[in-house]
Motif scaffolding. Sequence first.
Motif, PDB file in Angstrom:
ATOM      1  N   LEU A  77       3.624  -9.488  13.150  1.00 39.90           N
ATOM      2  CA  LEU A  77       2.535  -8.616  12.484  1.00 39.90           C
ATOM      3  C   LEU A  77       1.076  -8.933  13.185  1.00 39.90           C
ATOM      4  CD1 LEU A  77       3.411  -8.772   8.704  1.00 39.90           C
ATOM      5  CD2 LEU A  77       3.268  -6.626  10.186  1.00 39.90           C
ATOM      6  N   ALA A  78       0.955 -10.077  13.514  1.00 44.41           N
ATOM      7  CA  ALA A  78      -0.232 -10.553  14.266  1.00 44.41           C
ATOM      8  C   ALA A  78      -0.108 -10.057  15.665  1.00 44.41           C
ATOM      9  CB  ALA A  78      -0.345 -12.128  14.464  1.00 44.41           C
ATOM     10  N   GLU A  79       1.028  -9.804  16.349  1.00 46.21           N
ATOM     11  CA  GLU A  79       0.879  -8.973  17.551  1.00 46.21           C
ATOM     12  C   GLU A  79       0.670  -7.519  17.424  1.00 46.21           C
ATOM     13  OE1 GLU A  79       4.492  -8.158  20.619  1.00 46.21           O
ATOM     14  OE2 GLU A  79       3.969 -10.280  20.476  1.00 46.21           O
ATOM     15  N   LEU A  80       1.268  -6.921  16.377  1.00 44.28           N
ATOM     16  CA  LEU A  80       0.849  -5.667  16.263  1.00 44.28           C
ATOM     17  C   LEU A  80      -0.707  -5.404  16.030  1.00 44.28           C
ATOM     18  CD1 LEU A  80       2.466  -2.734  14.723  1.00 44.28           C
ATOM     19  CD2 LEU A  80       1.096  -3.830  13.005  1.00 44.28           C
ATOM     20  N   SER A  84       6.308  -1.801  13.656  1.00 48.16           N
ATOM     21  CA  SER A  84       5.735  -0.937  14.336  1.00 48.16           C
ATOM     22  C   SER A  84       4.768  -0.148  13.102  1.00 48.16           C
ATOM     23  CB  SER A  84       6.815   0.005  14.783  1.00 48.16           C
ATOM     24  OG  SER A  84       7.300   0.680  13.748  1.00 48.16           O
ATOM     25  N   GLY A  85       3.942   0.498  13.745  1.00 49.79           N
ATOM     26  CA  GLY A  85       3.035   1.426  12.803  1.00 49.79           C
ATOM     27  C   GLY A  85       1.953   2.369  13.686  1.00 49.79           C
ATOM     28  N   THR A  86       1.329   3.145  13.122  1.00 50.96           N
ATOM     29  CA  THR A  86       0.357   4.056  13.796  1.00 50.96           C
ATOM     30  C   THR A  86      -1.100   3.440  13.853  1.00 50.96           C
ATOM     31  OG1 THR A  86       1.728   6.031  13.449  1.00 50.96           O
ATOM     32  CG2 THR A  86      -0.486   6.377  13.956  1.00 50.96           C
ATOM     33  N   ALA A  87      -1.638   3.395  15.022  1.00 44.59           N
ATOM     34  CA  ALA A  87      -3.075   2.697  14.976  1.00 44.59           C
ATOM     35  C   ALA A  87      -3.809   3.793  14.848  1.00 44.59           C
ATOM     36  CB  ALA A  87      -3.438   2.023  16.218  1.00 44.59           C
ATOM     37  N   MET A 125      -8.907  -6.188   9.912  1.00 41.91           N
ATOM     38  CA  MET A 125      -8.047  -4.852  10.331  1.00 41.91           C
ATOM     39  C   MET A 125      -6.939  -4.700   8.984  1.00 41.91           C
ATOM     40  SD  MET A 125      -5.823  -3.358  13.386  1.00 41.91           S
ATOM     41  CE  MET A 125      -7.198  -3.403  14.204  1.00 41.91           C
ATOM     42  N   ILE A 126      -7.172  -3.478   8.597  1.00 35.25           N
ATOM     43  CA  ILE A 126      -6.171  -3.209   7.568  1.00 35.25           C
ATOM     44  C   ILE A 126      -4.847  -2.813   8.234  1.00 35.25           C
ATOM     45  CG2 ILE A 126      -5.659  -1.314   5.527  1.00 35.25           C
ATOM     46  CD1 ILE A 126      -8.655  -0.886   5.621  1.00 35.25           C
ATOM     47  N   VAL A 127      -3.662  -3.271   7.535  1.00 32.08           N
ATOM     48  CA  VAL A 127      -2.159  -3.269   7.911  1.00 32.08           C
ATOM     49  C   VAL A 127      -1.553  -2.665   6.612  1.00 32.08           C
ATOM     50  CG1 VAL A 127      -0.373  -3.891   9.023  1.00 32.08           C
ATOM     51  CG2 VAL A 127      -2.448  -4.617   9.903  1.00 32.08           C
ATOM     52  N   THR A 128      -1.124  -1.625   6.652  1.00 35.72           N
ATOM     53  CA  THR A 128      -0.524  -1.135   5.492  1.00 35.72           C
ATOM     54  C   THR A 128       0.815  -0.200   5.595  1.00 35.72           C
ATOM     55  OG1 THR A 128      -0.874  -0.011   3.337  1.00 35.72           O
ATOM     56  CG2 THR A 128      -1.718   0.862   5.318  1.00 35.72           C
ATOM     57  N   THR A 129       1.779  -0.249   4.917  1.00 40.89           N
ATOM     58  CA  THR A 129       3.125   0.263   4.916  1.00 40.89           C
ATOM     59  C   THR A 129       2.816   1.973   4.438  1.00 40.89           C
ATOM     60  OG1 THR A 129       3.574  -0.201   2.543  1.00 40.89           O
ATOM     61  CG2 THR A 129       4.360  -1.551   4.323  1.00 40.89           C
ATOM     62  N   THR A 130       1.620   2.095   3.806  1.00 35.66           N
ATOM     63  CA  THR A 130       1.377   3.472   3.399  1.00 35.66           C
ATOM     64  C   THR A 130       0.777   4.348   4.438  1.00 35.66           C
ATOM     65  OG1 THR A 130      -0.916   2.927   2.589  1.00 35.66           O
ATOM     66  CG2 THR A 130       0.764   2.692   0.889  1.00 35.66           C
ATOM     67  N   PRO A 131       0.875   5.548   4.361  1.00 32.50           N
ATOM     68  CA  PRO A 131       0.475   6.602   5.381  1.00 32.50           C
ATOM     69  C   PRO A 131      -1.184   6.841   5.294  1.00 32.50           C
ATOM     70  CG  PRO A 131       1.476   7.740   3.659  1.00 32.50           C
ATOM     71  CD  PRO A 131       1.703   6.433   3.182  1.00 32.50           C
ATOM     72  N   SER A 132      -1.706   6.340   4.342  1.00 30.50           N
ATOM     73  CA  SER A 132      -3.310   6.343   4.238  1.00 30.50           C
ATOM     74  C   SER A 132      -3.733   5.214   3.739  1.00 30.50           C
ATOM     75  CB  SER A 132      -3.498   7.703   3.482  1.00 30.50           C
ATOM     76  OG  SER A 132      -3.065   7.554   2.265  1.00 30.50           O
ATOM     77  N   VAL A 133      -5.271   5.054   3.887  1.00 30.75           N
ATOM     78  CA  VAL A 133      -5.930   4.022   3.172  1.00 30.75           C
ATOM     79  C   VAL A 133      -6.860   4.717   2.214  1.00 30.75           C
ATOM     80  CG1 VAL A 133      -7.202   1.982   3.548  1.00 30.75           C
ATOM     81  CG2 VAL A 133      -5.734   2.609   5.476  1.00 30.75           C
ATOM     82  N   GLU A 134      -6.588   4.076   1.198  1.00 25.28           N
ATOM     83  CA  GLU A 134      -7.594   4.468  -0.409  1.00 25.28           C
ATOM     84  C   GLU A 134      -8.930   4.354   0.227  1.00 25.28           C
ATOM     85  OE1 GLU A 134      -8.005   3.964  -5.053  1.00 25.28           O
ATOM     86  OE2 GLU A 134      -6.067   3.225  -4.021  1.00 25.28           O
ATOM     87  N   GLY A 135      -9.751   5.558  -0.122  1.00 24.79           N
ATOM     88  CA  GLY A 135     -11.130   5.295   0.247  1.00 24.79           C
ATOM     89  C   GLY A 135     -11.468   5.588   1.600  1.00 24.79           C
ATOM     90  N   ALA A 156      -8.864   0.337  17.215  1.00 30.07           N
ATOM     91  CA  ALA A 156      -8.245   0.800  15.802  1.00 30.07           C
ATOM     92  C   ALA A 156      -8.813   0.133  14.718  1.00 30.07           C
ATOM     93  CB  ALA A 156      -6.733   0.865  15.743  1.00 30.07           C
ATOM     94  N   HIS A 157      -9.063   0.884  13.592  1.00 28.60           N
ATOM     95  CA  HIS A 157      -9.692   0.033  12.354  1.00 28.60           C
ATOM     96  C   HIS A 157      -8.432  -0.198  11.588  1.00 28.60           C
ATOM     97  CE1 HIS A 157     -13.406   2.870  12.987  1.00 28.60           C
ATOM     98  NE2 HIS A 157     -13.486   1.577  13.535  1.00 28.60           N
ATOM     99  N   ALA A 158      -7.379   0.379  11.785  1.00 30.21           N
ATOM    100  CA  ALA A 158      -6.063   0.044  10.683  1.00 30.21           C
ATOM    101  C   ALA A 158      -4.939   0.378  11.368  1.00 30.21           C
ATOM    102  CB  ALA A 158      -6.326   0.907   9.567  1.00 30.21           C
ATOM    103  N   VAL A 159      -3.887  -0.058  10.953  1.00 33.42           N
ATOM    104  CA  VAL A 159      -2.358   0.341  11.279  1.00 33.42           C
ATOM    105  C   VAL A 159      -1.766   0.895   9.980  1.00 33.42           C
ATOM    106  CG1 VAL A 159      -0.284  -0.149  12.409  1.00 33.42           C
ATOM    107  CG2 VAL A 159      -2.402  -1.306  13.203  1.00 33.42           C
ATOM    108  N   VAL A 160      -1.165   2.091   9.799  1.00 33.51           N
ATOM    109  CA  VAL A 160      -0.633   2.645   8.774  1.00 33.51           C
ATOM    110  C   VAL A 160       1.054   2.963   8.837  1.00 33.51           C
ATOM    111  CG1 VAL A 160      -3.050   3.568   7.927  1.00 33.51           C
ATOM    112  CG2 VAL A 160      -1.389   5.022   9.562  1.00 33.51           C
ATOM    113  N   GLY A 161       1.420   3.129   7.721  1.00 30.50           N
ATOM    114  CA  GLY A 161       3.051   3.364   8.053  1.00 30.50           C
ATOM    115  C   GLY A 161       3.738   2.236   8.784  1.00 30.50           C
ATOM    116  N   VAL A 162       3.315   1.019   8.392  1.00 34.78           N
ATOM    117  CA  VAL A 162       3.900  -0.043   9.037  1.00 34.78           C
ATOM    118  C   VAL A 162       5.413  -0.292   8.549  1.00 34.78           C
ATOM    119  CG1 VAL A 162       4.023  -2.623   9.233  1.00 34.78           C
ATOM    120  CG2 VAL A 162       2.080  -1.056   9.359  1.00 34.78           C
TER     121      VAL A 162
END
Length: 109
Positions: free
Chosen positions: A62-65, A98-101, A1-11, A74-80
């Motif tokens: 982060l593991a719980e998230l 917290s973030g958006t799945a 799973m991708i977990v990132t602070t950015t609002p999107s995932v490149e690619g 979900a494939h990713a969590v963005v805006g963490v």
Amino acid sequence: MIVTTTPSVEGYVITGYYGIVFGEVISGINILKDIGAGLRNVFGGRSQGYEDELVNARNQALAELEQRAAALQAHAVVGVDIDYEVLGQGDMLMVTASGTAVQLAPKNA
């Protein structure tokens, strides 16, 4: 799973939103760490006990998230975002992630 602070995932393009997910950990700080930290306040230096506890609590949050996002398929969590708070008489540490799945699909080239 991708977990990132950015609002999107490149690619990738976001194709679905599953909502906000959280990971929360409340961790007690024991008396030995308090004594060690008190000595560091007097003599200077870093408090390894507190730092270790902070890293551990953050990793657990982060593991719980990630687990909660996976339960939504979900494939990713963005805006963490990660928040830290001291509770009680300073003997409890709360870490919240917290973030958006989201669901992702590869971008067309």
